[in-house]
Design an enzyme around this catalytic site. Sequence first.
Site, short mmCIF file in Angstrom:
data_model
loop_
_atom_site.label_atom_id
_atom_site.label_comp_id
_atom_site.label_asym_id
_atom_site.label_seq_id
_atom_site.Cartn_x
_atom_site.Cartn_y
_atom_site.Cartn_z
N VAL A 167 -36.71 -19.89 -2.44
CA VAL A 167 -36.72 -19.25 -3.76
C VAL A 167 -37.44 -20.08 -4.82
CG1 VAL A 167 -34.64 -17.85 -3.36
CG2 VAL A 167 -34.39 -20.14 -4.37
N TYR A 217 -25.67 -29.16 -11.58
CA TYR A 217 -25.05 -27.89 -11.15
C TYR A 217 -24.45 -27.17 -12.36
CZ TYR A 217 -22.32 -24.74 -8.11
OH TYR A 217 -21.79 -23.64 -7.47
#
Length: 260
Positions: free
Chosen positions: A64, A155
């Site tokens: 991706v 994250y």
Amino acid sequence: MSRFTGRVAIVTGAASGIGKEIALRLAAEGGIPVIADLNLDAASKTAAEIKAKGGDAFAVAMNVTDEAQVEKGVADTMAKYGKIDILVSNAGIQIVKPIVDFPFADWKKLLSIHLDGAFLTTKACLKHMYAAKYGRVVYMGSVHSKEASKLKAPYVTAKHGLIGLSKVLAKEGAEFNVSSNVVCPGFVRTPLVEKQIPEQAAELKISEADVIKNVMLKDTIDGQFTTTDDVADAVLFYAAARNTVHSGQSAVVSHGWFMQ
Ligand code: NAD
């Protein structure tokens, strides 16, 4: 006729864990998941599993973070099915380290998979969704889209960022009947989390049982892990939306960890 009969849904990271469950569940309701994953072997196995149950699915190799691979996966899907109704942008990784020790290369890698991946797949699907005046986009956020934990700087940054991207898409997509949502799970025992348990135990110098009880599930109402099915329920709810009434919103699925 089921909710997803004939709906073509690109699901990134669908060879494993949460993404795989979403693909299986979409297929069980008549949808056609496109299993887009870095790991083509595992993606093909997921597609074969769906076909063995009588459904349809298509496996594509897709990193991706690579614009050309994303464009190719979307073009191949269009060539095969002629439309993309749903995008579930789910591919992700986790790397745990305190900020002071976080390698810059790992920071960039994580942000790229979560954020560049979401942007590139959205951009590639949108032109087809806009032309069709239909699209349902769901991003895989996390409780870390709303909350922070130690050791997870990139994250938490990336997952907060997805909320921003989703809100912009909600505004830009509305006139084309394209909706955008974020599903924000608590801890789910997928390979991504199994890997983290010993890593966090080592970083925090506590036992693995303590990581589960006193770190991962500490703020839940009942000490329970969220399941892949629980997450899929929320994703399918947004993916089936009849209109844009819910667009721009996010849902936390977490046994009460972070109440809005
Ligand atoms: P997982 O490791 O089981 O699956 C992730 C999948 O993504 C794998 O199949 C992997 O090959 C794929 N992937 C990784 N990098 C990729 C790339 N560059 N291009 C394409 N595919 C790639 O993990 P999971 O737990 O199912 O996580 C899925 C998503 O859910 C992630 O975005 C994660 O951040 C999010 N999430 C997970 C949890 C949890 O507790 N497991 C909680 C909240 C959010």
